[in-house]
Design an enzyme around this catalytic site. Structure first.
Site, PDB file in Angstrom:
ATOM      1  CE  LYS A 245       6.047  -3.987  -1.123  1.00 40.03           C
ATOM      2  NZ  LYS A 245       5.503  -4.582  -2.427  1.00 40.03           N
TER       3      LYS A 245
ATOM      4  CB  SER B 163      -4.781  -1.159  -1.370  1.00 40.59           C
ATOM      5  OG  SER B 163      -4.646  -2.632  -1.307  1.00 40.59           O
TER       6      SER B 163
ATOM      7  CD  GLN C 219       1.124   2.998   5.356  1.00 43.19           C
ATOM      8  OE1 GLN C 219       1.886   3.395   6.207  1.00 43.19           O
ATOM      9  NE2 GLN C 219       0.431   1.917   5.511  1.00 43.19           N
TER      10      GLN C 219
ATOM     11  N   GLY D  89       7.568  -9.978  -6.167  1.00 47.28           N
ATOM     12  CA  GLY D  89       8.928 -10.484  -6.684  1.00 47.28           C
ATOM     13  C   GLY D  89       9.947  -9.339  -6.567  1.00 47.28           C
TER      14      GLY D  89
END
Lengths: 313, 313
Positions: free
Chosen positions: B52, B77, B82, B180
Protein backbone atom coordinates in the site's frame (compact mmCIF):
# COMPACT_ATOMS: atom_id res chain seq x y z
CA UNK A 1 46.30 -23.09 18.99
CA UNK A 2 43.88 -21.08 16.81
CA UNK A 3 43.56 -22.65 13.35
CA UNK A 4 44.95 -20.48 10.55
CA UNK A 5 42.86 -18.27 8.28
CA UNK A 6 43.34 -20.72 5.43
CA UNK A 7 41.37 -23.31 7.34
CA UNK A 8 38.36 -20.99 7.31
CA UNK A 9 38.79 -20.11 3.64
CA UNK A 10 38.99 -23.79 2.75
CA UNK A 11 35.92 -24.61 4.82
CA UNK A 12 33.93 -21.84 3.09
CA UNK A 13 34.96 -23.15 -0.31
CA UNK A 14 34.23 -26.75 0.66
CA UNK A 15 30.69 -26.15 1.85
CA UNK A 16 29.73 -23.60 -0.81
CA UNK A 17 27.82 -26.02 -3.09
CA UNK A 18 25.71 -27.26 -0.18
CA UNK A 19 24.72 -24.08 1.67
CA UNK A 20 23.07 -20.75 0.92
CA UNK A 21 24.94 -17.48 1.07
CA UNK A 22 22.42 -15.88 3.39
CA UNK A 23 21.38 -12.24 3.05
CA UNK A 24 22.25 -9.43 5.44
CA UNK A 25 19.16 -7.39 6.35
CA UNK A 26 18.81 -4.05 8.06
CA UNK A 27 15.86 -2.32 9.69
CA UNK A 28 15.79 1.44 9.99
CA UNK A 29 13.19 1.23 12.75
CA UNK A 30 15.27 -1.18 14.86
CA UNK A 31 18.35 0.99 14.28
CA UNK A 32 16.36 3.95 15.55
CA UNK A 33 15.09 2.08 18.61
CA UNK A 34 18.54 0.81 19.57
CA UNK A 35 20.62 3.72 18.34
CA UNK A 36 23.12 1.59 16.43
CA UNK A 37 23.70 0.60 12.82
CA UNK A 38 22.83 -3.09 12.83
CA UNK A 39 23.51 -5.71 10.15
CA UNK A 40 21.56 -8.92 10.65
CA UNK A 41 23.13 -12.03 9.13
CA UNK A 42 20.07 -14.12 8.40
CA UNK A 43 20.97 -17.74 9.04
CA UNK A 44 17.26 -18.37 9.57
CA UNK A 45 17.24 -18.37 5.75
CA UNK A 46 19.98 -21.04 5.68
CA UNK A 47 19.06 -24.49 4.35
CA UNK A 48 17.06 -26.40 7.02
CA UNK A 49 16.65 -23.05 8.77
CA UNK A 50 19.82 -22.60 10.83
CA UNK A 51 23.60 -22.01 10.69
CA UNK A 52 24.13 -25.61 11.83
CA UNK A 53 23.98 -26.67 8.18
CA UNK A 54 27.39 -25.10 7.68
CA UNK A 55 29.25 -27.01 10.36
CA UNK A 56 27.47 -30.21 9.60
CA UNK A 57 28.34 -30.13 5.90
CA UNK A 58 31.95 -29.21 6.63
CA UNK A 59 32.41 -32.02 9.14
CA UNK A 60 30.82 -34.66 6.92
CA UNK A 61 32.88 -33.59 3.89
CA UNK A 62 36.05 -33.95 5.97
CA UNK A 63 35.41 -37.63 6.68
CA UNK A 64 37.50 -39.77 4.30
CA UNK A 65 35.37 -41.19 1.44
CA UNK A 66 35.59 -44.79 2.56
CA UNK A 67 34.49 -43.96 6.08
CA UNK A 68 31.84 -41.52 4.93
CA UNK A 69 30.22 -44.22 2.82
CA UNK A 70 29.28 -45.98 6.05
CA UNK A 71 27.23 -43.00 7.17
CA UNK A 72 27.21 -40.50 10.01
CA UNK A 73 25.66 -40.45 13.48
CA UNK A 74 24.70 -37.71 15.85
CA UNK A 75 22.42 -37.24 18.83
CA UNK A 76 20.33 -34.12 19.01
CA UNK A 77 16.74 -33.08 19.42
CA UNK A 78 17.38 -29.71 17.89
CA UNK A 79 18.68 -28.09 14.74
CA UNK A 80 21.80 -30.23 14.52
CA UNK A 81 19.66 -33.32 13.96
CA UNK A 82 18.07 -31.70 10.93
CA UNK A 83 21.41 -30.30 9.79
CA UNK A 84 23.12 -33.71 9.78
CA UNK A 85 20.10 -35.31 8.12
CA UNK A 86 19.99 -32.76 5.29
CA UNK A 87 23.76 -32.57 4.91
CA UNK A 88 24.03 -36.36 4.67
CA UNK A 89 21.26 -36.42 2.09
CA UNK A 90 22.91 -33.65 0.06
CA UNK A 91 26.30 -35.36 0.21
CA UNK A 92 24.70 -38.71 -0.53
CA UNK A 93 25.46 -40.68 2.58
CA UNK A 94 23.33 -42.14 5.32
CA UNK A 95 22.45 -40.35 8.58
CA UNK A 96 21.51 -42.03 11.86
CA UNK A 97 19.98 -39.54 14.27
CA UNK A 98 19.57 -40.48 17.92
CA UNK A 99 16.66 -38.54 19.43
CA UNK A 100 14.98 -38.76 22.85
CA UNK A 101 11.62 -40.51 22.53
CA UNK A 102 9.90 -37.45 24.00
CA UNK A 103 11.31 -35.09 21.35
CA UNK A 104 8.61 -32.91 19.74
CA UNK A 105 7.00 -34.88 16.90
CA UNK A 106 7.52 -31.94 14.56
CA UNK A 107 11.29 -32.26 15.04
CA UNK A 108 11.33 -36.00 14.46
CA UNK A 109 9.17 -35.51 11.37
CA UNK A 110 11.57 -32.94 9.92
CA UNK A 111 14.51 -35.32 10.36
CA UNK A 112 12.60 -38.17 8.74
CA UNK A 113 11.58 -35.88 5.89
CA UNK A 114 15.26 -35.35 5.11
CA UNK A 115 15.63 -39.10 4.74
CA UNK A 116 17.55 -39.89 7.92
CA UNK A 117 17.03 -42.90 10.13
CA UNK A 118 15.76 -41.90 13.58
CA UNK A 119 16.71 -44.04 16.58
CA UNK A 120 14.76 -43.24 19.73
CA UNK A 121 16.23 -43.53 23.20
CA UNK A 122 15.46 -42.46 26.77
CA UNK A 123 15.82 -38.71 27.30
CA UNK A 124 19.11 -38.52 29.18
CA UNK A 125 22.49 -37.45 27.84
CA UNK A 126 23.98 -40.78 28.92
CA UNK A 127 21.36 -42.77 27.00
CA UNK A 128 21.87 -40.62 23.95
CA UNK A 129 25.63 -41.13 24.05
CA UNK A 130 25.36 -44.86 24.65
CA UNK A 131 22.85 -45.30 21.85
CA UNK A 132 25.00 -43.30 19.42
CA UNK A 133 28.06 -45.34 20.41
CA UNK A 134 26.12 -48.53 19.74
CA UNK A 135 25.34 -47.36 16.20
CA UNK A 136 28.95 -46.43 15.54
CA UNK A 137 30.06 -49.90 16.69
CA UNK A 138 27.41 -51.68 14.65
CA UNK A 139 27.55 -49.74 11.38
CA UNK A 140 30.99 -48.16 11.25
CA UNK A 141 29.31 -44.78 10.79
CA UNK A 142 31.23 -41.70 11.98
CA UNK A 143 30.03 -39.74 14.98
CA UNK A 144 29.68 -35.96 14.48
CA UNK A 145 29.41 -33.73 17.54
CA UNK A 146 27.13 -30.66 17.32
CA UNK A 147 29.63 -28.14 18.66
CA UNK A 148 32.81 -29.64 20.05
CA UNK A 149 34.47 -30.59 16.77
CA UNK A 150 36.98 -28.43 14.93
CA UNK A 151 35.44 -29.04 11.50
CA UNK A 152 32.02 -28.13 12.85
CA UNK A 153 33.46 -24.98 14.43
CA UNK A 154 35.19 -23.98 11.17
CA UNK A 155 31.95 -24.53 9.28
CA UNK A 156 29.95 -22.38 11.70
CA UNK A 157 32.64 -19.70 11.42
CA UNK A 158 31.85 -19.26 7.72
CA UNK A 159 28.67 -17.35 8.61
CA UNK A 160 30.72 -14.56 10.18
CA UNK A 161 33.26 -14.80 7.35
CA UNK A 162 30.46 -14.13 4.87
CA UNK A 163 29.06 -11.34 7.03
CA UNK A 164 32.49 -9.66 7.12
CA UNK A 165 32.73 -9.95 3.33
CA UNK A 166 29.21 -8.56 2.93
CA UNK A 167 29.58 -5.75 5.48
CA UNK A 168 33.14 -4.87 6.37
CA UNK A 169 34.23 -2.59 9.12
CA UNK A 170 31.98 -3.87 11.91
CA UNK A 171 32.89 -2.69 15.39
CA UNK A 172 31.13 -5.67 16.99
CA UNK A 173 29.55 -8.99 16.10
CA UNK A 174 26.93 -10.39 18.48
CA UNK A 175 26.17 -14.13 18.54
CA UNK A 176 24.28 -16.40 20.90
CA UNK A 177 26.29 -19.00 22.84
CA UNK A 178 25.05 -22.49 23.63
CA UNK A 179 27.41 -25.38 22.88
CA UNK A 180 30.03 -22.86 21.74
CA UNK A 181 30.54 -23.91 18.12
CA UNK A 182 29.11 -20.75 16.57
CA UNK A 183 30.83 -18.49 19.08
CA UNK A 184 34.25 -20.12 18.58
CA UNK A 185 33.88 -20.09 14.80
CA UNK A 186 32.70 -16.47 14.73
CA UNK A 187 35.56 -15.38 16.97
CA UNK A 188 38.06 -17.11 14.67
CA UNK A 189 36.64 -15.41 11.59
CA UNK A 190 36.75 -11.99 13.22
CA UNK A 191 40.31 -12.64 14.47
CA UNK A 192 41.58 -13.55 11.02
CA UNK A 193 39.51 -11.31 8.76
CA UNK A 194 38.46 -8.27 10.77
CA UNK A 195 40.79 -7.85 13.69
CA UNK A 196 39.21 -4.58 14.84
CA UNK A 197 35.86 -6.37 15.34
CA UNK A 198 35.03 -7.47 18.86
CA UNK A 199 32.87 -10.58 19.22
CA UNK A 200 30.34 -10.50 22.07
CA UNK A 201 28.11 -13.41 23.01
CA UNK A 202 24.59 -13.26 24.38
CA UNK A 203 23.53 -15.94 26.85
CA UNK A 204 20.34 -16.49 28.88
CA UNK A 205 20.69 -16.07 32.66
CA UNK A 206 18.87 -19.40 32.87
CA UNK A 207 21.69 -21.24 31.06
CA UNK A 208 24.75 -19.12 31.80
CA UNK A 209 27.42 -21.82 31.91
CA UNK A 210 29.52 -20.07 29.24
CA UNK A 211 29.50 -16.83 31.24
CA UNK A 212 30.75 -18.62 34.35
CA UNK A 213 33.19 -20.81 32.43
CA UNK A 214 34.78 -17.76 30.82
CA UNK A 215 34.99 -16.01 34.18
CA UNK A 216 36.55 -19.02 35.94
CA UNK A 217 38.77 -19.98 33.03
CA UNK A 218 37.52 -23.59 33.03
CA UNK A 219 34.46 -25.39 31.73
CA UNK A 220 31.59 -25.36 34.20
CA UNK A 221 28.83 -27.54 32.79
CA UNK A 222 25.28 -26.31 32.44
CA UNK A 223 23.22 -27.50 35.42
CA UNK A 224 19.44 -27.62 34.98
CA UNK A 225 19.38 -25.03 32.22
CA UNK A 226 16.03 -23.31 32.03
CA UNK A 227 15.38 -20.97 29.14
CA UNK A 228 13.03 -20.49 26.23
CA UNK A 229 16.13 -20.42 24.02
CA UNK A 230 16.12 -24.18 23.52
CA UNK A 231 19.23 -24.15 21.34
CA UNK A 232 21.32 -22.72 24.17
CA UNK A 233 20.80 -25.30 26.90
CA UNK A 234 24.03 -27.16 26.08
CA UNK A 235 27.52 -26.75 27.55
CA UNK A 236 30.89 -25.76 26.14
CA UNK A 237 33.43 -28.40 25.12
CA UNK A 238 37.16 -28.92 25.40
CA UNK A 239 37.76 -28.07 21.74
CA UNK A 240 35.76 -24.86 21.45
CA UNK A 241 36.41 -23.50 24.94
CA UNK A 242 40.14 -22.77 24.48
CA UNK A 243 39.29 -20.80 21.32
CA UNK A 244 36.56 -18.86 23.12
CA UNK A 245 38.84 -18.21 26.09
CA UNK A 246 41.55 -16.80 23.87
CA UNK A 247 39.41 -14.69 21.54
CA UNK A 248 36.25 -13.66 23.39
CA UNK A 249 36.24 -11.09 26.16
CA UNK A 250 32.62 -10.66 26.96
CA UNK A 251 29.36 -12.52 27.41
CA UNK A 252 26.25 -10.45 28.17
CA UNK A 253 23.49 -12.33 29.97
CA UNK A 254 19.82 -11.64 29.31
CA UNK A 255 16.51 -12.29 31.05
CA UNK A 256 13.78 -14.44 29.50
CA UNK A 257 11.48 -11.45 28.94
CA UNK A 258 14.29 -9.65 27.14
CA UNK A 259 14.65 -12.63 24.79
CA UNK A 260 10.92 -12.59 24.01
CA UNK A 261 10.91 -8.82 23.50
CA UNK A 262 13.87 -8.99 21.11
CA UNK A 263 12.26 -11.85 19.21
CA UNK A 264 9.01 -9.96 18.90
CA UNK A 265 10.81 -6.86 17.71
CA UNK A 266 12.52 -8.84 14.95
CA UNK A 267 9.26 -10.49 13.84
CA UNK A 268 7.29 -7.24 13.89
CA UNK A 269 9.77 -4.86 12.36
CA UNK A 270 11.71 -7.13 10.02
CA UNK A 271 8.88 -9.49 9.10
CA UNK A 272 11.08 -12.53 9.53
CA UNK A 273 10.72 -15.62 11.69
CA UNK A 274 13.57 -16.28 14.11
CA UNK A 275 13.76 -18.74 16.97
CA UNK A 276 14.32 -17.61 20.58
CA UNK A 277 18.03 -18.58 20.53
CA UNK A 278 18.54 -16.13 17.66
CA UNK A 279 16.93 -13.33 19.58
CA UNK A 280 19.40 -13.74 22.47
CA UNK A 281 22.11 -11.96 20.48
CA UNK A 282 19.90 -8.93 19.84
CA UNK A 283 18.62 -9.01 23.42
CA UNK A 284 22.22 -8.72 24.65
CA UNK A 285 22.82 -5.72 22.40
CA UNK A 286 19.57 -4.10 23.56
CA UNK A 287 20.33 -4.65 27.23
CA UNK A 288 23.48 -2.57 27.01
CA UNK A 289 22.56 -0.44 24.02
CA UNK A 290 24.01 2.83 25.34
CA UNK A 291 27.51 1.35 25.01
CA UNK A 292 26.97 0.69 21.33
CA UNK A 293 25.51 4.06 20.35
CA UNK A 294 26.12 4.83 16.68
CA UNK A 295 28.37 1.78 16.29
CA UNK A 296 28.28 -0.54 13.29
CA UNK A 297 27.22 -3.89 14.73
CA UNK A 298 26.70 -7.32 13.15
CA UNK A 299 24.16 -9.68 14.70
CA UNK A 300 24.03 -13.32 13.66
CA UNK A 301 20.43 -14.55 13.59
CA UNK A 302 21.20 -18.18 14.13
CA UNK A 303 17.97 -19.86 13.00
CA UNK A 304 14.25 -19.78 12.41
CA UNK A 305 12.98 -23.19 13.45
CA UNK A 306 10.14 -22.74 15.89
CA UNK A 307 6.89 -24.48 16.65
CA UNK A 308 4.29 -21.95 15.51
CA UNK A 309 1.74 -23.54 17.79
CA UNK A 310 3.79 -22.78 20.89
CA UNK A 311 4.82 -19.17 20.57
CA UNK A 312 5.67 -17.07 23.64
CA UNK A 313 3.26 -14.32 22.60
CA UNK B 1 -9.67 2.71 -21.17
CA UNK B 2 -6.54 1.00 -19.79
CA UNK B 3 -3.84 3.60 -19.01
CA UNK B 4 -0.76 3.34 -21.20
CA UNK B 5 2.47 1.64 -20.21
CA UNK B 6 4.15 4.99 -19.77
CA UNK B 7 1.84 5.77 -16.91
CA UNK B 8 3.21 2.76 -15.04
CA UNK B 9 6.81 3.60 -15.89
CA UNK B 10 6.30 7.16 -14.68
CA UNK B 11 4.67 5.97 -11.46
CA UNK B 12 7.58 3.61 -10.76
CA UNK B 13 10.07 6.42 -11.31
CA UNK B 14 8.05 8.86 -9.22
CA UNK B 15 7.79 6.65 -6.14
CA UNK B 16 11.32 5.20 -6.32
CA UNK B 17 12.90 7.49 -3.71
CA UNK B 18 10.18 6.66 -1.19
CA UNK B 19 9.76 2.88 -1.47
CA UNK B 20 11.92 -0.23 -1.26
CA UNK B 21 12.60 -2.44 -4.24
CA UNK B 22 11.47 -5.59 -2.46
CA UNK B 23 13.25 -8.92 -2.94
CA UNK B 24 11.87 -11.95 -4.76
CA UNK B 25 12.30 -15.11 -2.68
CA UNK B 26 11.96 -18.75 -3.60
CA UNK B 27 11.59 -21.89 -1.51
CA UNK B 28 12.64 -25.24 -2.88
CA UNK B 29 10.48 -27.04 -0.34
CA UNK B 30 7.33 -25.08 -1.24
CA UNK B 31 8.07 -25.62 -4.93
CA UNK B 32 8.30 -29.33 -4.21
CA UNK B 33 5.05 -29.40 -2.22
CA UNK B 34 3.09 -27.48 -4.87
CA UNK B 35 4.88 -28.77 -7.96
CA UNK B 36 5.45 -25.34 -9.49
CA UNK B 37 8.33 -22.87 -9.74
CA UNK B 38 7.18 -20.05 -7.52
CA UNK B 39 8.61 -16.53 -7.20
CA UNK B 40 7.38 -14.66 -4.15
CA UNK B 41 7.40 -10.88 -4.44
CA UNK B 42 7.90 -9.86 -0.82
CA UNK B 43 5.88 -6.71 -0.23
CA UNK B 44 5.83 -7.66 3.44
CA UNK B 45 9.36 -6.17 3.34
CA UNK B 46 8.01 -2.93 1.85
CA UNK B 47 8.18 0.23 4.00
CA UNK B 48 5.41 0.13 6.65
CA UNK B 49 5.04 -3.56 5.81
CA UNK B 50 2.75 -3.66 2.77
CA UNK B 51 2.41 -2.80 -0.95
CA UNK B 52 0.00 0.00 0.00
CA UNK B 53 3.00 2.29 0.44
CA UNK B 54 3.40 2.32 -3.34
CA UNK B 55 -0.08 3.54 -4.21
CA UNK B 56 -0.18 5.96 -1.35
CA UNK B 57 3.10 7.63 -2.32
CA UNK B 58 2.09 7.81 -5.97
CA UNK B 59 -1.27 9.38 -5.22
CA UNK B 60 0.13 11.95 -2.80
CA UNK B 61 2.92 12.94 -5.21
CA UNK B 62 0.33 13.55 -7.94
CA UNK B 63 -1.49 16.17 -5.90
CA UNK B 64 -0.43 19.67 -7.08
CA UNK B 65 2.07 21.28 -4.68
CA UNK B 66 -0.24 23.98 -3.44
CA UNK B 67 -3.00 21.51 -2.63
CA UNK B 68 -0.60 18.96 -1.17
CA UNK B 69 0.68 21.55 1.30
CA UNK B 70 -2.75 21.45 2.94
CA UNK B 71 -2.38 17.76 3.73
CA UNK B 72 -4.10 14.50 2.85
CA UNK B 73 -7.01 12.58 4.38
CA UNK B 74 -8.05 8.95 4.26
CA UNK B 75 -10.22 6.63 6.28
CA UNK B 76 -8.90 3.15 7.01
CA UNK B 77 -8.30 0.89 9.94
CA UNK B 78 -5.79 -1.19 8.02
CA UNK B 79 -2.56 -0.90 6.06
CA UNK B 80 -3.69 2.09 4.02
CA UNK B 81 -3.87 4.21 7.16
CA UNK B 82 -0.23 3.46 7.91
CA UNK B 83 0.71 3.87 4.26
CA UNK B 84 -0.78 7.37 3.99
CA UNK B 85 0.72 8.33 7.34
CA UNK B 86 4.24 7.24 6.38
CA UNK B 87 3.98 8.53 2.80
CA UNK B 88 2.82 11.95 4.02
CA UNK B 89 5.66 12.06 6.52
CA UNK B 90 8.21 11.06 3.86
CA UNK B 91 6.87 13.64 1.40
CA UNK B 92 6.68 16.22 4.15
CA UNK B 93 2.99 16.94 4.31
CA UNK B 94 0.33 16.39 6.92
CA UNK B 95 -1.89 13.29 7.14
CA UNK B 96 -5.33 13.11 8.75
CA UNK B 97 -6.40 9.51 9.29
CA UNK B 98 -10.01 8.75 10.14
CA UNK B 99 -10.21 5.51 12.12
CA UNK B 100 -13.11 3.78 13.86
CA UNK B 101 -12.83 4.25 17.62
CA UNK B 102 -12.79 0.47 18.07
CA UNK B 103 -9.77 -0.04 15.78
CA UNK B 104 -7.07 -2.19 17.40
CA UNK B 105 -4.86 0.06 19.55
CA UNK B 106 -1.76 -1.36 17.85
CA UNK B 107 -2.99 0.02 14.50
CA UNK B 108 -3.77 3.44 15.91
CA UNK B 109 -0.37 3.49 17.61
CA UNK B 110 1.43 2.70 14.35
CA UNK B 111 -0.33 5.56 12.57
CA UNK B 112 0.50 7.97 15.39
CA UNK B 113 4.10 6.78 15.35
CA UNK B 114 4.35 7.90 11.72
CA UNK B 115 3.32 11.37 12.82
CA UNK B 116 -0.23 11.46 11.46
CA UNK B 117 -3.23 12.98 13.19
CA UNK B 118 -5.84 10.35 14.06
CA UNK B 119 -9.51 11.34 14.10
CA UNK B 120 -11.76 8.74 15.70
CA UNK B 121 -15.32 8.15 14.55
CA UNK B 122 -18.10 5.56 14.97
CA UNK B 123 -17.33 2.27 13.21
CA UNK B 124 -19.58 2.53 10.15
CA UNK B 125 -18.59 3.32 6.58
CA UNK B 126 -21.01 6.24 6.54
CA UNK B 127 -19.47 7.78 9.66
CA UNK B 128 -16.00 7.33 8.25
CA UNK B 129 -16.95 9.02 5.00
CA UNK B 130 -18.76 11.89 6.72
CA UNK B 131 -15.87 12.47 9.12
CA UNK B 132 -13.33 12.45 6.27
CA UNK B 133 -15.49 14.85 4.28
CA UNK B 134 -15.66 17.18 7.28
CA UNK B 135 -11.86 17.30 7.44
CA UNK B 136 -11.59 18.01 3.73
CA UNK B 137 -14.04 20.89 4.09
CA UNK B 138 -12.33 22.30 7.14
CA UNK B 139 -8.66 21.96 6.16
CA UNK B 140 -8.61 21.85 2.39
CA UNK B 141 -6.68 18.56 2.61
CA UNK B 142 -7.04 16.14 -0.32
CA UNK B 143 -8.91 12.86 0.12
CA UNK B 144 -7.07 9.72 -1.03
CA UNK B 145 -9.05 6.51 -1.54
CA UNK B 146 -7.33 3.20 -0.61
CA UNK B 147 -8.14 1.39 -3.87
CA UNK B 148 -10.52 3.23 -6.18
CA UNK B 149 -8.14 5.90 -7.44
CA UNK B 150 -6.16 5.64 -10.63
CA UNK B 151 -2.94 6.97 -9.10
CA UNK B 152 -3.24 4.49 -6.26
CA UNK B 153 -3.84 1.67 -8.77
CA UNK B 154 -0.82 2.70 -10.84
CA UNK B 155 1.31 2.79 -7.69
CA UNK B 156 0.18 -0.68 -6.62
CA UNK B 157 0.93 -1.93 -10.15
CA UNK B 158 4.61 -1.13 -9.71
CA UNK B 159 5.02 -4.21 -7.48
CA UNK B 160 4.20 -6.48 -10.42
CA UNK B 161 6.25 -4.31 -12.75
CA UNK B 162 9.27 -4.87 -10.50
CA UNK B 163 8.51 -8.57 -10.24
CA UNK B 164 8.40 -8.86 -14.04
CA UNK B 165 11.74 -7.04 -14.28
CA UNK B 166 13.24 -9.28 -11.58
CA UNK B 167 11.80 -12.56 -12.94
CA UNK B 168 10.67 -12.44 -16.53
CA UNK B 169 8.72 -15.09 -18.32
CA UNK B 170 6.12 -15.84 -15.67
CA UNK B 171 3.15 -17.89 -16.85
CA UNK B 172 0.97 -16.59 -14.02
CA UNK B 173 0.90 -13.97 -11.30
CA UNK B 174 -1.30 -14.60 -8.27
CA UNK B 175 -2.53 -11.71 -6.11
CA UNK B 176 -5.16 -11.35 -3.42
CA UNK B 177 -8.20 -9.21 -4.21
CA UNK B 178 -9.91 -6.94 -1.67
CA UNK B 179 -10.66 -3.38 -2.75
CA UNK B 180 -9.21 -4.18 -6.17
CA UNK B 181 -6.34 -1.69 -6.37
CA UNK B 182 -3.57 -4.27 -6.31
CA UNK B 183 -5.39 -6.58 -8.70
CA UNK B 184 -6.12 -3.82 -11.24
CA UNK B 185 -2.55 -2.49 -11.03
CA UNK B 186 -1.02 -5.96 -11.34
CA UNK B 187 -3.21 -6.79 -14.34
CA UNK B 188 -2.14 -3.55 -16.05
CA UNK B 189 1.53 -4.27 -15.48
CA UNK B 190 1.21 -7.78 -16.87
CA UNK B 191 -0.81 -6.50 -19.85
CA UNK B 192 1.83 -3.94 -20.79
CA UNK B 193 5.06 -5.67 -19.81
CA UNK B 194 4.45 -9.40 -19.94
CA UNK B 195 1.50 -10.09 -22.18
CA UNK B 196 1.88 -13.88 -21.95
CA UNK B 197 1.39 -13.72 -18.16
CA UNK B 198 -2.08 -14.44 -16.84
CA UNK B 199 -3.11 -12.69 -13.64
CA UNK B 200 -5.25 -14.73 -11.26
CA UNK B 201 -6.73 -13.40 -8.04
CA UNK B 202 -7.31 -15.28 -4.81
CA UNK B 203 -10.33 -14.32 -2.70
CA UNK B 204 -11.81 -15.75 0.51
CA UNK B 205 -15.21 -17.48 0.13
CA UNK B 206 -16.22 -15.35 3.12
CA UNK B 207 -15.71 -12.11 1.17
CA UNK B 208 -16.20 -13.14 -2.45
CA UNK B 209 -17.72 -9.95 -3.86
CA UNK B 210 -15.03 -9.67 -6.55
CA UNK B 211 -15.75 -13.22 -7.73
CA UNK B 212 -19.47 -12.48 -8.08
CA UNK B 213 -18.88 -9.02 -9.54
CA UNK B 214 -16.62 -10.44 -12.25
CA UNK B 215 -19.15 -13.18 -13.00
CA UNK B 216 -22.09 -10.77 -13.22
CA UNK B 217 -20.17 -8.04 -14.98
CA UNK B 218 -21.19 -5.39 -12.44
CA UNK B 219 -20.06 -4.40 -8.97
CA UNK B 220 -21.82 -6.38 -6.25
CA UNK B 221 -20.76 -4.92 -2.90
CA UNK B 222 -19.39 -7.07 -0.13
CA UNK B 223 -22.17 -7.91 2.34
CA UNK B 224 -21.13 -8.93 5.83
CA UNK B 225 -17.67 -10.10 4.80
CA UNK B 226 -16.32 -12.65 7.22
CA UNK B 227 -12.73 -13.75 6.82
CA UNK B 228 -9.46 -13.83 8.70
CA UNK B 229 -7.96 -11.96 5.73
CA UNK B 230 -8.81 -8.55 7.20
CA UNK B 231 -7.33 -6.65 4.26
CA UNK B 232 -9.82 -8.25 1.86
CA UNK B 233 -13.14 -7.30 3.43
CA UNK B 234 -13.61 -4.27 1.15
CA UNK B 235 -15.44 -4.00 -2.19
CA UNK B 236 -14.41 -3.13 -5.73
CA UNK B 237 -14.87 0.39 -7.05
CA UNK B 238 -15.97 2.01 -10.29
CA UNK B 239 -12.42 2.94 -11.29
CA UNK B 240 -10.68 -0.37 -10.70
CA UNK B 241 -13.52 -2.68 -11.72
CA UNK B 242 -13.51 -1.82 -15.46
CA UNK B 243 -9.76 -2.57 -15.54
CA UNK B 244 -10.25 -5.86 -13.71
CA UNK B 245 -13.18 -6.80 -15.98
CA UNK B 246 -11.13 -6.19 -19.08
CA UNK B 247 -7.87 -7.82 -18.00
CA UNK B 248 -8.63 -10.52 -15.42
CA UNK B 249 -10.27 -13.81 -16.32
CA UNK B 250 -10.20 -15.74 -13.13
CA UNK B 251 -10.68 -15.45 -9.40
CA UNK B 252 -10.10 -18.58 -7.31
CA UNK B 253 -11.93 -18.64 -3.99
CA UNK B 254 -10.43 -20.24 -0.88
CA UNK B 255 -11.67 -21.50 2.47
CA UNK B 256 -10.50 -20.02 5.77
CA UNK B 257 -8.52 -23.14 6.71
CA UNK B 258 -6.74 -22.99 3.36
CA UNK B 259 -5.69 -19.41 4.12
CA UNK B 260 -4.30 -20.43 7.52
CA UNK B 261 -2.51 -23.45 6.02
CA UNK B 262 -0.90 -21.35 3.30
CA UNK B 263 0.14 -18.72 5.83
CA UNK B 264 1.68 -21.34 8.08
CA UNK B 265 3.53 -22.90 5.16
CA UNK B 266 5.08 -19.54 4.28
CA UNK B 267 6.09 -18.83 7.89
CA UNK B 268 7.52 -22.30 8.43
CA UNK B 269 9.32 -22.86 5.18
CA UNK B 270 10.34 -19.34 4.18
CA UNK B 271 10.86 -17.95 7.70
CA UNK B 272 9.03 -14.76 6.85
CA UNK B 273 6.03 -13.10 8.47
CA UNK B 274 3.06 -12.49 6.18
CA UNK B 275 -0.46 -11.45 7.06
CA UNK B 276 -3.49 -13.63 6.22
CA UNK B 277 -4.44 -11.50 3.18
CA UNK B 278 -1.03 -12.30 1.66
CA UNK B 279 -1.54 -16.00 2.10
CA UNK B 280 -4.78 -15.92 0.10
CA UNK B 281 -2.82 -15.72 -3.17
CA UNK B 282 -0.78 -18.82 -2.31
CA UNK B 283 -3.87 -20.60 -1.00
CA UNK B 284 -5.56 -20.08 -4.39
CA UNK B 285 -2.55 -21.55 -6.17
CA UNK B 286 -2.46 -24.50 -3.77
CA UNK B 287 -6.17 -25.19 -4.14
CA UNK B 288 -5.80 -25.80 -7.86
CA UNK B 289 -2.16 -26.78 -7.93
CA UNK B 290 -2.47 -29.56 -10.50
CA UNK B 291 -3.32 -26.98 -13.16
CA UNK B 292 -0.07 -25.15 -12.53
CA UNK B 293 2.27 -28.15 -12.51
CA UNK B 294 5.80 -27.15 -13.50
CA UNK B 295 4.70 -23.61 -14.40
CA UNK B 296 6.66 -20.49 -13.51
CA UNK B 297 4.37 -18.59 -11.18
CA UNK B 298 4.70 -15.23 -9.43
CA UNK B 299 2.92 -14.70 -6.11
CA UNK B 300 2.63 -11.23 -4.62
CA UNK B 301 2.91 -11.41 -0.83
CA UNK B 302 1.00 -8.25 -0.10
CA UNK B 303 2.03 -7.49 3.47
CA UNK B 304 3.28 -8.59 6.85
CA UNK B 305 1.36 -6.54 9.40
CA UNK B 306 -0.21 -8.86 11.90
CA UNK B 307 -0.92 -8.79 15.60
CA UNK B 308 1.48 -11.41 16.98
CA UNK B 309 -0.70 -11.82 20.01
CA UNK B 310 -3.67 -12.98 17.94
CA UNK B 311 -2.31 -15.57 15.57
CA UNK B 312 -4.55 -18.26 14.08
CA UNK B 313 -2.21 -21.05 15.16
Amino acid sequence: MIPGKNELIKAAKRIKPFVHETPVLTSSSINKIIGAEIYFKCENFQRMGAFKMRGSVNAILQIPDKERAKGVVTHSSGNFAQAVALAAKSIDTKAYIVMPFNAPKVKTAAVLEYGAEVIECPPTLKDRETTAKGIVDKTGATFVHPSNDLDVILGQGTAALELIEQEGDLAYIFVPVGGGGLLAGTAMSAYHFSSQTEVIAGEPFGADDAFHSLKEGRILPSLNPNTIADGLRTSLGNINFPIIKQLVNEIIRVEENEIVDAMKLIWQRMKIVVEPSSAVALAALMREKSRFFNKKVGVILSGGNIDLENLPF
